[in-house]
Structure formats: C-alpha cells, structure tokens
Scaffold this active site. Structure first.
Site, PDB file in Angstrom:
ATOM      1  N   LYS A   1       6.517  38.669  -4.855  1.00  0.00           N
ATOM      2  CA  LYS A   1       4.949  38.443  -5.193  1.00  0.00           C
ATOM      3  C   LYS A   1       4.224  39.632  -4.863  1.00  0.00           C
ATOM      4  O   LYS A   1       4.774  40.559  -3.864  1.00  0.00           O
ATOM      5  CB  LYS A   1       4.414  37.095  -4.566  1.00  0.00           C
TER       6      LYS A   1
ATOM      7  N   LYS B   1       3.375  24.626  -5.126  1.00  0.00           N
ATOM      8  CA  LYS B   1       1.986  23.902  -4.471  1.00  0.00           C
ATOM      9  C   LYS B   1       2.228  22.475  -4.546  1.00  0.00           C
ATOM     10  O   LYS B   1       1.295  21.884  -5.350  1.00  0.00           O
ATOM     11  CB  LYS B   1       0.936  24.535  -5.409  1.00  0.00           C
TER      12      LYS B   1
ATOM     13  N   ASP C   1       0.875  37.385 -13.862  1.00  0.00           N
ATOM     14  CA  ASP C   1      -0.248  36.638 -13.155  1.00  0.00           C
ATOM     15  C   ASP C   1      -1.467  36.950 -13.672  1.00  0.00           C
ATOM     16  O   ASP C   1      -1.942  38.056 -13.788  1.00  0.00           O
ATOM     17  CB  ASP C   1      -0.111  36.901 -11.957  1.00  0.00           C
TER      18      ASP C   1
ATOM     19  N   ARG D   1       0.811  -1.131  -0.085  1.00  0.00           N
ATOM     20  CA  ARG D   1       0.089  -0.045   0.119  1.00  0.00           C
ATOM     21  C   ARG D   1       0.887   1.257  -0.222  1.00  0.00           C
ATOM     22  O   ARG D   1       0.566   2.246  -0.524  1.00  0.00           O
ATOM     23  CB  ARG D   1      -0.923  -0.072   1.258  1.00  0.00           C
TER      24      ARG D   1
ATOM     25  N   GLU E   1       6.476  39.170  -9.894  1.00  0.00           N
ATOM     26  CA  GLU E   1       4.932  38.954 -10.139  1.00  0.00           C
ATOM     27  C   GLU E   1       4.287  40.236 -10.233  1.00  0.00           C
ATOM     28  O   GLU E   1       4.309  41.063  -9.428  1.00  0.00           O
ATOM     29  CB  GLU E   1       4.508  37.896  -9.115  1.00  0.00           C
TER      30      GLU E   1
END
Lengths: 276, 276, 276, 276, 276, 276
Positions: free
Chosen positions: C162, C130, C213, C95, C192
């Site tokens: 960012k 992410k 973006d 598993r 960004e």
C-alpha cells in the site's frame, strides 16, 4: 486431559489459522471418508490419546479407532489407526495429529531399543528434563510406552543437586545438608558428581541417590563397590546404544539419557484416505 | 511476541511446577551469578529471542546478552550468550531456555548443511508443516536462520492440493479448477503429483506451482523440460544431503524437506555458572 | 469452532456478569418457554452458527432450530429461528445472540445489495480488513453469505503493498521486486496505486494484482486497456451502490468495499417469547 | 486495563496471524517513521486509550501522542494523534488501531448529535445493551465521550423487567413485587410497559423507573402527568434525531437508543506515514 | 457455569500437577469404586454444584448424586452425596471437591445460625465483599443457602460511599450529591456513617440506604427513629451471634457481617471409599 | 510470579467488574492519596507479595512499601504497609488486597502459635492439602512464614498411601511394594495407618514415613519405640493447641494439621486513607 486438550486446541489453531483454504475450495462439505494410519517402518506405538483428541476437539463426529495399544510393536505397513468422518475434518486434523504421533512414536521406539539393550540386568532406563517444551507429559509417557522409567517431572518434584548448585552451595557436604534440612522431607536427595572425590563426599553426606556424570566404566565400577548398597546409583553422559549394556552390567540402578527425548527422529507414518 | 510470551510462560510453568525445590533449599536467595552458554560442537545459531524471553518472563532482573546473531556460525567452545542475575533465577530458567535453544540450533544447523549443498544453483530449500506443534513459528524462523525459505505457514495461507484432496475432488483438473474459483484469489494454486500423467494434467489445468512427490532424477528432468518456465516446480520426498544437489541441478525452483524440522537432533550446548 | 466458542463465552460473560438479577428474581427456575426470532424488515440471513453457539454454551438443554439457511433472503415478519428451553436461559442469552445476529445479517444484507448491483458482470465484490476486531471470521463469512468474496484474511495470508509501504520502500518497482524475492512464494503480489504512472510501473514490475485506489471511471478504463489481461485489477475507494455497476462494467476483476463490514447497520430483529 | 489488554492482544493476533508478510519483505527492519492520524470528516473523538494500547502491546518502542482528548470535537483534516517508531510496527498495528478508533468515534459522534438535539432540557440520553459483543465497555465509554449517559452495563447491575419477563411472571404487579423481594436491595426496579394500562399498574406497584416503549408523544405526556414525579420515566423505541427533542420536551427523564451503538457508521480516518 | 468450570479446572490442576503418583502406582487402572460423602458434624449443605463439576471435568464417567439439596440441614453421619466411577478418578478429585464443599458448608452453616437468631424480625442478614478471592459467587450463594441475602456483588453493581470515599469527597452531602448525578441511575445510593451527625447529614442529603457502622444499640434506635421509614437502614461492625437479635429488634432493615465468609471454619466432612 | 499474577488479575476483575461506580462518581480522577495498612490485633505477617501485586497489576503508579517483612510479629495498631497513588486506584484495590492479606496473616498467625507450642522439641509442624483452592502456594508460604514446614504440594510430588488407597490395593504390604516399584524413585513412600497392626505391617514393608492417624498418646509412644529410628513418623488427626506439645514430646518427627489452612480466621486489618 484438561491441560492436554488446551495444548492440542492451540496446536490445531496453529495449523488451521483462519481456515483450510484448500479443502474449503476443493472438497465437498458433505463428503465423508475413511482413513488409515500406516507405519512406513517398524515402530513402537505411542500417542493414541493425543491423536484421538485432535479429532475429538476438531469435530466430535469423527470416529477414531486404535487397533493397537500404546507400547505395542507395530510392523512396517501395519494400519494401526482407523478413522472415519467428514473429509474436511480428516484433512484439517491430519498434520497436527501426525506431527504429534510421529514424534511420540520416535521417542517410544528409541527408548525400546535402549531398554532391550539392558534386558536382564536390574538397571532401569530413565529420561531427563531435556524434553520438547509443553509436551513433556506426553514425551515422558512415550518413554514409559517404550519400557523406560521417568526421572523427576520437573523442578518441583525431585531434588537433584547439580554442578551449578554445587558451585553456589560451596561443597557437596553443605549442599546435601541444606537439602536435608530445607527441602520437602518426602523427597530423596540426589547429587550429581563429576569425580570420585565428590562421590566419596556425597556418600559420607548421606545422599539417597548419586548421579555419576560422565564416569568411565572403571570409575563406575569403583563407585558401585564403594556404595555397597547404601545409596542408589545413576549414570548419565555419553550413553549410547553401544555402551549402555556395559554400563548396566556394572550394577548401577539407573542409566539416564537426554537423547531419548531431545534427539529421537520422527517415525515415518502416513495417513491414507478413502472417500466414500 | 505476544503469542511467544504466552507459550514460553507455559513452558516455564511446565518445568518449575510449584517451585524449584533444590535451589530454594541449596542456593541463597541473594546469591548472584554470571553464566555463559557454550557450544559443545559447531552449530548455526537460532533461538536468541526465545532464550532471552525465558529469563525476561521469569525475572526481569536477569540480563542476557547474545554475543553472536541468529544465523551466525558458532564454533565448538564458543561462548555465545552471557547472562547475569540472581542465581536462583538462572537455575530456574536454564533447562527451558536450553531445551528451546538446542532444538532451534539443531534445525538451523541441519538447514545450513542442506543449503550449502545446493549453493550456486537457483534452487531454494523449503521447510514443510512437519514441525513441532506450538513451536512452528520458531522452527520456521530457524529454517530462515539456516538459509532456507519457508513454505506456507499453515492451512490458511497457501493452497496445496495433495493426494488426499485429489482422491476427494476426483481429478487434478477438477481440483485445480475448483481452487481457482473458490479459494482466495491472492494465493497461487499448487498441486502435488505422483507421476507424469498427473503432472501433464496439472500443467494443462494451469497450476501455478507443481510439487513432484517422490520423482526420480530422470522424471524430474522430464518435468522441468515440459514445464519450460510456465509454472514453478517443487520436489519433495526422499531428499537427503547426498542427493539434494543433483535434484537442485535439474533446474527445479524448490526442494522441500520435512526432516529439517521433524528430525533435526538437538545441538550439544551447556550453561556454565559462576557465582559472584 | 474452538476459537468461536472462546469468543462467545467471553461475550456471554460480558453481558451476564455475576448473574441475570432480573430473571433470577422474576422468572421461576423451572419455567420453560418457546421463542421465535422474527425479522422486522427484509434481510439476508447470516449468523445461525454463532446464534446457536450462544445457547449451546449457556445451557446445552436449549434447543435452537434455524428454519432458513445462512444466505437465504428472509422477508419481514418471517420467523426464521425457533428456540425452546428453560426460560431463564432463553432470557440470559437473548441479547448476546441477537447482537451478533443483527450485525451479521446487516453485513450480509448490504453485501447482497451490492452483489445484485453488479450481477451479470464478471466483477466480484470483495471485503477488506476493516472489520470489527475479534469478529472478522464471522463478518467475512457474512460477506460470503451475501454473495461477496473475501480479500485476504489478515496480514499473513496475502501481500498487499500500500501507499505506506511504497513510502518505505522507495519505488513501486523496488517494492514489487522485494516482495517477489522475500515474501512467501505461494502468495501473489498485489500493489495499490494512486495514479497511472504508478500503475504503469507496477505493470512493468510484474505485479500479479493491481489495486486502483480512488481512480475515476476514465482512468479505470485506461488501466483495463493497458493491462490487457496481464494482471488482475481491483478497484477501491468511494464505491457506492450507485456507482458500483459502472465500475464493474469497465471490466475490472474485483471491487472492494470497507463499508460492507465497518458501516453496515444492524438489522431489526426481535425475539418473541411464549412461556409454556 | 487488564481486560482491555487481553482483548486487544487477541485483536492484534487476529489481524497479524503468523506475521505481516508484506512489511517483512518490503520494509527494512531498522526503518523508523513518523505517522499522523487524520480526520477525513468532522468527528467527536473517542478511543485514544485503545488506540494507544494496540501499539503499546505490539511494540513498547512506539510512541503515541494524542493531541486532542477523548470527547473533543475534531475538524476535517485535523491531525489528532501523532506516532513514531519502527516502520514495521506502525504498519502492523495500523489496521487494528484504526478499526477500533473509527468505530468508537462513530459512536461518540452520533451520540453528540443526539445530545445536542436535547440540549437545554433535563432529559438525558442513554445507551442500551445493543453493543458490539466484547467491546461494550469501550462503546459505553464512547457514549459518555459523546455526552450521553450509560444505562446498566449488563444483566447483573440493573433490574429491567421487559415484555418477556412479564410474559413469564404473569402480571406487572407480580413481577415488580418479586423483584422487590428477591432482587438485590441496592438496585432500583425498572419496568418496561407497552401501554397506559401497564403503566398504571407499574406505577401502583411502586416501580422506581418506568420505561415507555414505543409510546407516541401524546401518551408520553399522559404518563408524565400521571407519574407526577413519583418515579423516573424513560422512553425507548423509534427515537431519531428528528423526534428526540419533542420527546425530551415532554419532561421524561431519559431517552434511550440502541442505534447509538449498533448502527453508528465508522468515521473516515486515515493514517499518514513519513519514513525518516 | 462457564466461569465456574474455568476456576475448577485450575483448582484440579493445582492439586493434581503432572499426575497422582500414588494412585498411578497403587490403584489398578480398571478398578471401579463407590464412595459416600459423610457429615462428621451437623451442617447446612452448600456446594453440590461445584462438588459435581470437579468430577464432571476430571472424568465424565464418574456419577455423582446429591441425596440432599443445597440449603438442607444435614445431620452428623448422614451420607449426603453418593459417587461411583473409576477409583483413580475418585481419588484424584477427592481433595479439591472436599476443600470446596467443606468451606461452602461452613459459610452456609454459620449463616443459618445467624439467620435463626433473628427469626421473626423483619431484619435480613447480609454478606459483604470480604470473601475468598475467586470464589465470591459460590460463597455468596452459600450465604443464600444459609438463609441470608447478598449485599452488592462487587464494585460495579452497587454504590456504597464509605469512610475513605468521604475523606476524598469532603462531606457526606457532597458525596451523595455526586453519586446522584454521576453514578448509574438504576442504583440506589448507600452511605456508611460513623456517628449521628453524619447520619443526619446523609438523611438530609437523601441517601437511599444508610449503613450504621459500629453504632451501639442506643444510637441505632435513635437512627431508626429519626429515619422514620424515609430510607433503608443497615448495621455493620461487631455483629455476633450473641448481639445480632438485639440489633435486629431495633427495627433496622439489614445487618451485615464479614465473618460469614471470611472466618467461617471448614465443616468436618469425609469421603468413604468402597472398591467394587 | 507468572501464575500468581494471573490469579490476582482474575481476583481484581471479580471485584471490580465493569468499574468502581462509587469512586468514579465520588472521587476526582486526579486526586492522590496516602494510605496505611493497620493491624487491629497482634498478628504474624504474610502476604506482602500478593498485596503488592494487586496494586502493581491495577495501576503501576501506586507505590507500596512494606515496613515489616513476611514472618514478622506485628503488634496491634502497627502500620505495616504504606501506600501512595491515585485515590481511585487505592480504593479499587483495597478489598481484594485486604481479603488476601487478612487470610494469609490468619494462617501465619495460627501456625506461629502452634509452632511456639512445640518449641524446643525436634518435632516439625506440617500443613496439608486442605487449602483454599487456587491459593495453595500462598497459603503454604504463609505456613512457612509462621514457622511451619510444608507437606507435599499436591498429588504429583509426594507419595502418600491413605485409607482409600489401602482399600483399593488390598493390604499395606502390597501397597508399599507397588509404590516402591511403580512410583517415581526419587520420592519417599509414606503410608497412613489407623492402628498398630497396620503400623507393624508398614514398618516391615519398609515404608520411609508412617503417618499415625488419630492415634492416642500411648499408641504414639508405642509406635515411636517400635520404629526406633528406622522410619520417619508423622501424627495427624485431632491436633489442637492444647495437645500438640504432648504429641511432639513423644519423639515423632512431624505433626500435621489441616486446620492451619482450612479454618484459620481472617485477621482484623484495615486500611486508612489520607487524601493529599
């Protein structure tokens, strides 16, 4: 070995991070190479085991062969370790392995010079606890490779009553008595003294070892004479290559020096690489 | 902090072992004390955080107050950290805390001297990866406290094509091209060169940074002139307090020195103890 | 490998707890078996190494042979890994090994579809941060197995300013200037931007890479035209299989997609077992 | 909590590496900020605890307040977590915290949709062991937050005789008998069957729970009728939002779905930042 | 094995500290030796695996051969394990290996005596969670080597409603109902009762197993008669070698005893050493 | 504390696994309770610190108050620890905390009985290295709580030349000489002897401590007489409550007993629970 491997794995990780981006981009995955570790100055060797473990943990396919033994005197330009294996593995381990090796050879080499300076006397050269955190076991071994002896490893395997303990305990006599009664009976009681009055008190109290801290030669000689073999004597503070022989010749049993480990400079060692 | 605490906990354990037999026998369990950390020579301060964490991890009841900030110039005899708490805790943490502090101040102090030597030029002083294994983050911070800048942290956050990579890749041009194509696009490509032919090749290949290894002043000046601002220039190899200003005045962007971290000697610092 | 093994050992432990009570009761201790890993749908393979390590750590007696390489296209019903060893060991690792493999093949397969969609353009497909916590290295490798490229690994090996950094720094120009001065000199500066005004400001400030973006196609084309090769351009936000080719054809250098790693579904893979 | 903290500390480390180079360069060390976590689509909340622990471990000075409880239905544009603290700390933890939160909300949201589909029947929705390695405890909790129930946690707290065990044991009857005799007496015996013959054998052998794997609706109904309450029945294989209600209405006790955890997509969640 | 090795490595470290100072000083580094482990009293063997792992982790060059199997009855003076390897390694591992072995043999031997006392009845002897922290897996295995069976491993793989839970839940009936509804469905529900009224209530509530705590023989017989096979019965409290058979003969299914693990004395075992 | 917490966290994990399924199902999450720890037989208390740390690590909201101090004599039915907090936390920590406490009180209680037996003589009672692996520090502390003293902690903080070392070294004289020369100079040299010939040899060789192993009373008296204060004497082997006073009265300095730690039975202690 279990503990050493844990530390070395962390050290490898510290340097490699998420991967060696240069080698991954520039070096073919299947390229193999030979490499030699070369002394760029004369040195006393220490660190073959940790050097070896870096590559053993990184890539068991890398072969490492030390052509000298720890403790040996290596000349300038001597190639004292030979390696072969995947080029990427050799490059990935190079810096971590050399960082350890250069430092440990530095400790062994400095120790050897001090030991040579007291040759022929009965005096033994000792290290201290002023070591690089986490690498004490290796540095104390490097001191032995250099011909020195080890003082206690840490706070739990030796009794050493220092000035700060005396401040807490009140008097030398009280401190020695308390150590006799409450500390492990298998450990000798050592007391650090700053002057001859404290020395006399320590001697009367029955200390097994007395550490003369920052005593001049005259006072050291007085202490040797007063002790007359009833206890071991150690000298520390301001010990240099220049004065260590004079101290040893007073007849003390030990001279200890923090500089052996805290201020040895790294030896100049490089790794030469030959792709196959 | 998470990683630092892990390392410091291991370092404390290394020194304390199964317990401080001297203090347990000689110092009352309830005795409290104040203590001061004293510079025995002028130094640039670095290491307040790890010094503090040693005691925080050992005994949260110990209070530590740094009266200077990291990066400050501390004079001989200045008391720059004050502590108070259980006497046994102060004694148990003393050595580990000082071992870290003495070394980090050593790095910051040596760095400051080199930085002062190039003051007024545009040249920045860089460290290398020749750091003490497991303490790189602290030593690189000490370099910043001394006024220097950091080169890449490890193998994963910077591309540096060195002689051993060139041996593997075949040519400077090939190595630079492979790095451009395969390495992370957010990293600049730096190449180490040994001579002016390699330098020309690296320049043509479009290297972002070129590291001149063991170049004499004349050749450094030639490289600066050829580069004419098209890439950044770094010098390494044989950099000393004596020659660093001459190198900086050639107009290179960076000088890097491994000695900042691998051969800084420990500063002379002691801890004075006052039982309450 | 050192870190991967640590994580995999913990994952095995998570599943096995104090022991596999079913196998201990039902399967003879000496029973040996062969097993095959079978694709129940077409997929791009990734995860041979961690699959292998699960069994290597659990029982060095289990032999695992991958008959395809990572990155290969595997057809429905292909048997792409063969195993043999003690039946209890195969059942105990099944598993955990499949959980890793199914997820990594999912990432590689989704990536391959996106990469195929931009084939023939110069645009490269990038992942993001992410990823699944603790499995980033494997997931980023799966992206490469799918034909994509990796954006920075984490916060320490790339500068990406960012919206939240801009809010803190005040302006695009200030942020870029601060990054140039204070961030590691070996890293390019990426910013960004949300609109063309910010884009113009970033271009003027000399950003090395600008991340557009949530720009529409028209505005992307304007940015490409304005940049005119002076910086690299990356597009993110709302990238899908349907629109990725149109974006790539605008001439941007990179398209990045978080969905590659955070929302790839597990591939349908099973393990077939044949007792000897 | 002890184990969770260990995993989260490792996940933070994975993302931060040796430091957040962007924030260190661009964001003032003393800047404080508020931030809100915002749902960009409707979702069922899960993950408040690990979200909170990321910041607690990173910087105890960050305050995190969840304005909804785990299990709550959150609407698009709802701000469901509020944070305040040092800007650098908020930025450093953002990605790791969101990566966990987005995934766990994904699991809870998918589970809720399946649970709603079987509302009013006695059938309970179960998860499986097809979870993300190392995050099983959190994912199984997310299933509960979504309204589902948990199957066994791992191999040691439940007996489940699957096809591979039957291959090893020889027959259903033998396998059940061995489990009764040798497995812990506090665990019920569950057997997975592929067809009605195996089902009959399992029923005769006295299995406590029978798992019908990939049975069509007709055969499920036959099994329910034959069992007549003598054992619990579970259905797995090919369960979808479309067919789950029909399955539940046959009267089986449980439906289990691996997709709940292995293929839930991440929810779209962002963090909005307001410097003070 | 992964977890066991971790514990054993820590145990070795606990004993060895920074090194075996006696052997390093007194025993030649190259001296090899054979050694035999000898029973100084009759015992049931348990612990061959951990004994072996101590030396495997310490020095892979040491060979260990168990001439009896775990569970075997060993007579006084039997040599049941033979070792050979470097003398320093044998001496360094001796104490840790024997400490584990003596304790585990103690558990197995005491268990065997109790099991023999109930021979011929259907009653099985169970252990409890009253084990030595961190060594539960080994001690529960020793119980099996002695012929006993294991109760649940810990809090997560079995439901046992005890007096303190009843105090919290209010009534036996409520507690059983809550366990049925909320606890994992694959676990049987066991309730501990102090008197026959509680017993009746537990029986009516449908408990799968009822634990009769500190019942006399008469009341045990009444419970057996009332239960009439509808649930399993376990007896605990005040079980001794003298009374265990009488209890078993009442027809209960299980007798459990904490003394098996918490109060077994260490067996007398020594290691004899023969330098080559 | 750092190491102890690590061990206790692992011990908690061992018992709790993935969660306390009984309490989660049966006990309300918000229920709070008080609890008392009660002696079911007279005992000497040891283990307040680890008992406390179990709950501190599990749930900082639990308050634990020891109403007696370690080393105190507790009577039957005394309530010596009071707790309050969340009921689930109290139940989750109960077993691990009691397992440690029962064992440590067992060691302290047995030690006290032996110490009382030699009251009035100068003889001190010592433990050995025959402790439970990983819990040596706590067990040696329990010996001190019982009034005994500690022999060396492990292999690195004391020299003890035993029969196996003598076999390796050749003779008592050689072994003592090698220890003097090569072992740390701060440690006394102790030799274990089996007969009076060895004893004489050890005395002549200048051993600091001689351990008389399995000597009868007569031979012990002869050894005391021969030693005449020139070295410390320790007796081990076959020491019981019955004969320990006779041994002590011969004038030896120490009696050591492995049974203090390896065969002390757990004290009968229970925890009584009162929901609020």
């Amino acid at each position: 070995m279990l503990q050493l491997d844990g530390l070395i794995a962390m050290a490898i990780q510290e340097d490699i991070g998420h991967g060696d981006v240069t080698s991954l981009a520039v070096v073919d995955t299947n390229l193999h190479a030979d490499a030699s570790v070369i002394a760029k100055e004369p040195l006393v060797l220490s660190g073959c085991v940790p050097f070896n473990r870096v590559f053993a943990l990184l890539d068991p396919g890398v072969r490492v062969h030390c052509t000298f033994e720890d403790g040996a005197a290596v000349e300038k330009d001597d190639r004292f370790i030979e390696l072969s294996g995947r080029a990427r593995s050799l490059l990935a381990g190079e810096r971590t392995a050399l960082n350890l090796l250069q430092r440990l050879c530095g400790v062994a080499t400095l120790t050897r010079r001090m030991v040579d300076a007291v040759a022929g006397t009965k005096c033994r050269l000792l290290d201290t606890r002023k070591t690089t955190p986490l690498w004490r076991a290796l540095e104390k071994e490097a001191v032995r490779h250099g011909g020195g002896s080890n003082h206690r490893f840490g706070l739990s395997d030796g009794i050493l009553i220092k000035d700060n303990h005396l401040a807490a305990a009140g008097s030398v006599a009280d401190a020695v008595r308390r150590a006799r009664t409450h500390a492990p009976h298998g450990l000798k009681v050592e007391v650090e003294v700053d002057n001859l009055d404290q020395f006399d008190e320590a001697l009367r109290a029955g200390a097994d070892i007395i550490l003369l801290d920052n005593f001049g030669l005259d006072r050291i000689r007085q202490a040797v004479s007063k002790a007359d073999g009833r206890c071991l004597l150690e000298v520390s503070g301001g010990v240099t290559l220049e004065n260590v022989r004079s101290i040893a010749e007073t007849g003390v049993d030990f001279v200890s020096s923090g500089a052996l480990t805290h201020s040895a400079r790294a030896m100049d060692i490089s790794m030469e690489f030959r792709p196959r």
